[in-house]
Design a protein around this motif. Structure first.
Motif, PDB file in Angstrom:
ATOM      1  N   MET A 101      31.301 -30.650 -24.404  1.00 59.60           N
ATOM      2  CA  MET A 101      30.473 -31.398 -23.460  1.00 59.60           C
ATOM      3  C   MET A 101      31.302 -32.344 -22.606  1.00 59.60           C
ATOM      4  SD  MET A 101      27.373 -32.268 -26.088  1.00 59.60           S
ATOM      5  CE  MET A 101      26.529 -33.366 -24.934  1.00 59.60           C
ATOM      6  N   GLY A 102      32.377 -32.876 -23.166  1.00 60.09           N
ATOM      7  CA  GLY A 102      33.192 -33.826 -22.424  1.00 60.09           C
ATOM      8  C   GLY A 102      32.409 -35.072 -22.074  1.00 60.09           C
ATOM      9  N   THR A 103      32.633 -35.577 -20.876  1.00 58.78           N
ATOM     10  CA  THR A 103      31.889 -36.747 -20.404  1.00 58.78           C
ATOM     11  C   THR A 103      30.710 -36.349 -19.520  1.00 58.78           C
ATOM     12  OG1 THR A 103      33.318 -36.964 -18.469  1.00 58.78           O
ATOM     13  CG2 THR A 103      33.987 -38.148 -20.459  1.00 58.78           C
ATOM     14  N   GLU A 104      30.519 -35.033 -19.359  1.00 61.63           N
ATOM     15  CA  GLU A 104      29.464 -34.471 -18.513  1.00 61.63           C
ATOM     16  C   GLU A 104      29.655 -34.820 -17.032  1.00 61.63           C
ATOM     17  OE1 GLU A 104      25.651 -35.504 -20.178  1.00 61.63           O
ATOM     18  OE2 GLU A 104      25.827 -33.945 -21.703  1.00 61.63           O
ATOM     19  N   SER A 105      30.851 -35.264 -16.666  1.00 57.60           N
ATOM     20  CA  SER A 105      31.159 -35.491 -15.253  1.00 57.60           C
ATOM     21  C   SER A 105      31.699 -34.196 -14.653  1.00 57.60           C
ATOM     22  CB  SER A 105      32.190 -36.608 -15.097  1.00 57.60           C
ATOM     23  OG  SER A 105      33.390 -36.264 -15.754  1.00 57.60           O
ATOM     24  N   ARG A 318      45.250 -28.048 -16.551  1.00 57.46           N
ATOM     25  CA  ARG A 318      44.159 -28.092 -15.581  1.00 57.46           C
ATOM     26  C   ARG A 318      43.741 -26.690 -15.164  1.00 57.46           C
ATOM     27  NH1 ARG A 318      45.795 -33.002 -11.384  1.00 57.46           N
ATOM     28  NH2 ARG A 318      45.212 -34.734 -12.764  1.00 57.46           N
ATOM     29  N   VAL A 319      42.424 -26.474 -15.097  1.00 57.77           N
ATOM     30  CA  VAL A 319      41.898 -25.213 -14.587  1.00 57.77           C
ATOM     31  C   VAL A 319      42.202 -25.101 -13.095  1.00 57.77           C
ATOM     32  CG1 VAL A 319      39.816 -23.848 -14.229  1.00 57.77           C
ATOM     33  CG2 VAL A 319      40.106 -25.154 -16.346  1.00 57.77           C
ATOM     34  N   HIS A 320      42.042 -26.216 -12.380  1.00 59.54           N
ATOM     35  CA  HIS A 320      42.416 -26.307 -10.967  1.00 59.54           C
ATOM     36  C   HIS A 320      43.575 -27.288 -10.908  1.00 59.54           C
ATOM     37  CE1 HIS A 320      38.814 -24.133  -9.489  1.00 59.54           C
ATOM     38  NE2 HIS A 320      38.265 -24.660 -10.565  1.00 59.54           N
ATOM     39  N   ARG A 321      44.774 -26.768 -10.645  1.00 61.59           N
ATOM     40  CA  ARG A 321      46.006 -27.522 -10.855  1.00 61.59           C
ATOM     41  C   ARG A 321      46.018 -28.870 -10.135  1.00 61.59           C
ATOM     42  NH1 ARG A 321      50.720 -25.879 -13.059  1.00 61.59           N
ATOM     43  NH2 ARG A 321      52.586 -27.044 -12.565  1.00 61.59           N
ATOM     44  N   PHE A 322      45.389 -28.939  -8.967  1.00 66.78           N
ATOM     45  CA  PHE A 322      45.474 -30.158  -8.180  1.00 66.78           C
ATOM     46  C   PHE A 322      44.195 -30.995  -8.246  1.00 66.78           C
ATOM     47  CE2 PHE A 322      47.989 -26.803  -6.071  1.00 66.78           C
ATOM     48  CZ  PHE A 322      49.243 -27.300  -6.355  1.00 66.78           C
ATOM     49  N   ARG A 323      43.279 -30.658  -9.133  1.00 58.37           N
ATOM     50  CA  ARG A 323      42.014 -31.360  -9.200  1.00 58.37           C
ATOM     51  C   ARG A 323      41.959 -32.239 -10.436  1.00 58.37           C
ATOM     52  NH1 ARG A 323      38.086 -29.465  -5.789  1.00 58.37           N
ATOM     53  NH2 ARG A 323      37.127 -31.455  -6.313  1.00 58.37           N
ATOM     54  N   LYS A 324      41.948 -33.533 -10.221  1.00 55.16           N
ATOM     55  CA  LYS A 324      41.843 -34.471 -11.325  1.00 55.16           C
ATOM     56  C   LYS A 324      40.498 -34.283 -12.013  1.00 55.16           C
ATOM     57  CE  LYS A 324      42.325 -39.395 -12.343  1.00 55.16           C
ATOM     58  NZ  LYS A 324      42.571 -40.741 -11.788  1.00 55.16           N
ATOM     59  N   GLY A 325      40.515 -34.212 -13.342  1.00 52.70           N
ATOM     60  CA  GLY A 325      39.306 -34.008 -14.110  1.00 52.70           C
ATOM     61  C   GLY A 325      39.106 -32.585 -14.566  1.00 52.70           C
ATOM     62  N   SER A 326      39.964 -31.669 -14.104  1.00 52.90           N
ATOM     63  CA  SER A 326      39.785 -30.261 -14.462  1.00 52.90           C
ATOM     64  C   SER A 326      40.633 -29.847 -15.658  1.00 52.90           C
ATOM     65  CB  SER A 326      40.123 -29.367 -13.264  1.00 52.90           C
ATOM     66  OG  SER A 326      41.510 -29.427 -12.960  1.00 52.90           O
ATOM     67  N   GLY A 327      41.296 -30.825 -16.301  1.00 49.36           N
ATOM     68  CA  GLY A 327      42.137 -30.505 -17.441  1.00 49.36           C
ATOM     69  C   GLY A 327      41.657 -31.169 -18.711  1.00 49.36           C
ATOM     70  N   LEU A 328      42.460 -31.056 -19.751  1.00 43.33           N
ATOM     71  CA  LEU A 328      42.159 -31.671 -21.039  1.00 43.33           C
ATOM     72  C   LEU A 328      42.768 -33.066 -21.069  1.00 43.33           C
ATOM     73  CD1 LEU A 328      43.052 -28.633 -23.340  1.00 43.33           C
ATOM     74  CD2 LEU A 328      40.768 -29.341 -22.607  1.00 43.33           C
ATOM     75  N   PRO A 329      41.956 -34.108 -21.264  1.00 44.36           N
ATOM     76  CA  PRO A 329      42.506 -35.461 -21.247  1.00 44.36           C
ATOM     77  C   PRO A 329      43.255 -35.786 -22.539  1.00 44.36           C
ATOM     78  CG  PRO A 329      40.167 -35.547 -21.736  1.00 44.36           C
ATOM     79  CD  PRO A 329      40.494 -34.103 -21.481  1.00 44.36           C
TER      80      PRO A 329
END
Length: 697
Positions: A101-105, A318-329
């Motif tokens: 679920m993550g942060t749902e953001s 990151r699933v999208h290399r240049f998109r913040k929030g698309s990876g595992l924190p």
């Protein structure tokens, strides 16, 4: 006994990257270095081959080495490629799906088909147990020990190699996690167990669970690798300490690294940041942009007043290399930088819109760029550099590696749908795209940090950066570029500049208008003792420093700002001091104080480190003389769009005070520096190449 500081002893730094393994050996009088292609099947093989080569070159034996420092991408690659251990999660009942679920953001508000990174641990291996601890640490529901043992039986049947234990609010009261770990270790001998109260004892369940899962996922692989490497070094006669580079820029022991391998994720780039910071101190550079370009990626880091920017959260895979929030924190201390797929091995392609694109996919070392002649057939940035004339086929890597110009040309011509038929023009397009990608990343990162590029010096290192630094500087409007000595192996050199250090964070919610100094002092004292104990394992004799930080926010805000905390017992009067520090930091970050609200602190951090020796500032050469070129080479310059004759120099023949005019090429074993027609160059008192834009001069 620690041997790291014995006079006259050599020191070795080794960085295993995605394409090359860099090894550096330093004595009191000389530095030796080499680059070898990374051996993916056994990463330690290239490292040990490099060590053996340099020892023979320096005429030394293993007993003459007082320190080995190592950084590796093993943990990073395992996370990105999903090649970790078979891992399970044991968590509080009701929290089984936090990792999913993550942060749902949403990192992309408008993409209804947005992909999120799949969790490292699949749902069948995520089990729950009845227990509950309140936010203040009170036990609301005792641990169901029978439930833990039942979960252990499932893990045994599923052949689990590693278990992550992450309970609700365990950062306040770790008793349930610790008891569960004891039961699991007894029931599952040989299975590794990671506890969130040890890996990331901070609030915010998703980040804590994610970090603990990542630690458990890579721990068997990294621990096994480090054990093999340590054993092989001992077998070769090394009796000195082996230290590992941390993502935060400090060193730690093999034992600590094997226990918390998630802290090694950005170890190589952190070494590069330390290398650049040392250059800033030596040359007195107040504002620097560090550009580290290797075979796989380009790393960009801002360094102000001799210190790299730092962060407490990092994203990987990151699933999208240049998109913040698309990876595992990962909630770990890390040097703040931006990393893009723009290295020498980055592959050029035609994208879905028919446009030329470069990266992030890399040819790595196997098979490598087409010109390596190892089976690669797709054009890369290195192929483009060869076609443009920046590197020569017969002198690459000091002549140790013959490049295949015909294979390079075939790969460039195989790109479909391009109007340019000349290989050099196609190479020009590849070079311009990758240089613009680096320049764009530097601009965006500056905005994210609230910094500017004006007045900065660009310091370039890594095997590929000196080839592209001048053009990137032109795009960014930077007037000075510095290429240090040993730039091609900068991260490995940076390892040898790192202190033995360790950071610990703990969450303890405090409101400044009701600061409980007794609780805070007890927490900080315990954290300080733990951090110093870990540093002492690496060096029990050297003096140490300590830094304390608090992460504060206005009540109701979602993010915190770091503020300094005095390294002493706090008193009631310090609440006003901390509030003043927060407001100053808030103004600097946001440009003003929008509202007056209560201030609260969520997390406290303590960092202990050995004291680094002072950096020598070398005097400017009093005499200058024009260097004599050793030849010429025709190079297609992207700024002018035409072929120019570049004077050819060998760096080993240049001396402090030498000057030369662009366009020129300065060749050395690990890299080549391109002095574009927009720049002139000179050699400073450190032996560094300094490019100065003509208009600025």
């Amino acid at each position: 006994m620690n041997t790291a500081n014995r006079p006259g002893q050599a020191r070795i730094g080794a960085d295993i990257g995605g394409t090359f393994t860099d090894v550096v050996l330093e004595t009191s009088t000389r530095r030796h270095s080499t680059k070898l292609l990374t051996t993916y099947d056994a990463p330690e093989r290239a490292l040990l081959d490099g060590v053996t080569l340099l020892l023979a070159e320096a005429g030394l034996g293993a007993s003459d080495v007082g320190l080995v420092v190592h950084g590796t991408t093993l943990a990073t690659n395992a996370l990105i490629e999903r090649r970790g251990a078979r891992t399970a999660l044991l968590t509080t009942e009701g929290f089984r799906d936090v990792l999913e679920m993550g942060t749902e953001s949403r990192f992309d508000q408008y993409d209804i088909a947005m992909d999120k990174p799949p969790p490292l641990i699949p749902r069948p291996l995520r089990l729950t147990v009845r227990e509950r601890v309140a936010a203040d640490g009170a036990v609301l529901l005792p641990l169901d020990e029978a439930g833990v043992l039942a979960a252990a039986e499932v893990f045994r049947r599923e052949a689990v190699q590693s278990v992550a234990v992450a309970f609700l609010h365990s950062y306040v009261n770790p008793a349930h996690e610790q008891r569960a770990a004891a039961l699991l270790r007894e029931a599952l001998p040989g299975v590794m167990v990671s506890l969130s109260c040890e890996v990331s004892p901070e609030m915010r369940e998703y980040e804590r669970f994610s970090t603990t899962a990542a630690n458990a996922y890579v721990q068997p692989i990294v621990a096994s690798y480090l054990g093999r490497l340590d054993d092989k070094l001992r077998a070769l006669g090394f009796g000195c300490p082996l230290f590992l580079m941390l993502s935060s820029g400090g060193l730690t022991t093999v034992e600590t690294a094997a226990r918390f391998p998630v802290r090694l994720v950005e170890s190589g780039p952190a070494g590069g940041a330390l290398f650049a910071a040392a250059v800033a101190a030596e040359r007195g550079i107040g504002q620097m942009l560090a550009l580290d370009v290797g075979g796989t990626t380009a790393k960009i880091c801002y360094i102000d007043d001799g210190l790299p920017q730092s962060s407490q959260v990092f994203e990987v895979a990151r699933v999208h290399r240049f998109r913040k929030g698309s990876g595992l924190p990962l909630r770990i201390p890390v040097v703040e930088m931006v990393e893009i797929g723009a290295g020498g091995g980055s592959i050029a392609r035609i994208d879905g819109a028919g446009r030329l694109a470069v990266g992030p996919r890399s040819a790595a070392s196997e098979p490598g760029p087409a010109c390596y002649g190892r089976g690669g057939s797709e054009p890369t940035v290195t192929d483009a550099d060869l076609a443009l004339g920046r590197i020569a086929a017969d002198s690459f890597a000091g002549g140790k590696m013959q490049l295949d110009a015909a294979a390079c040309e075939r790969a460039l011509l195989a790109l479909p749908g391009l109007r340019q038929t000349e290989p050099a023009l196609r190479a020009l397009g590849i070079s311009e795209i990758v240089d613009e990608a680096m320049a764009s990343a530097a601009r965006v990162h500056a905005v994210e940090l609230g910094l500017t590029l004006e007045g900065r010096t660009l310091v370039a290192f890594g095997g590929c950066a000196p080839l592209h630094a001048a053009r990137v500087a032109e795009k960014l409007g930077i007037d000075e570029v510095v290429i240090p000595r040993s730039a091609g192996v900068g991260s490995a050199v940076g390892f040898l500049r790192a202190p033995i250090a360790y950071e610990i964070a703990r969450s303890l919610h405090q409101q400044l208008d009701a600061l409980d100094t007794t609780a805070v002092n007890a927490l900080l004292q315990a954290m300080s003792a733990e951090a110093h104990a870990i540093v002492r394992q690496g060096d029990a004799t050297q003096a140490r420093t300590e830094r304390r930080t608090a992460f504060a926010r206005y009540r109701g805000q979602g993010y915190e700002i770091a503020i300094e905390v005095p390294v002493r017992p706090l008193t009631a009067e310090d609440a006003a001091l901390l509030a003043q520090a927060f407001e100053q930091a808030y103004r600097a970050h946001y440009g003003g104080l929008a509202v007056r609200l209560p201030i609260e602190i969520l997390t406290w951090r303590v960092a202990a480190a050995t004291v680094a020796p002072p950096v020598e500032r070398m005097a400017t050469p009093t005499q200058t003389q024009a260097a004599r070129p050793e030849g010429q080479r025709e190079v297609l310059d992207p700024g002018l769009g035409q072929v120019c004759r570049h004077a050819l120099y060998h760096r080993s023949a240049l001396r402090p005070g030498d000057t030369l005019a662009g366009p020129a090429l300065i060749v050395e074993d690990e890299t080549t520096t391109v002095v574009s027609p927009a720049f002139d160059a000179h050699i400073d008192g450190h032996g560094y190449i300094v490019l100065t834009r003509r208009a600025a001069a």
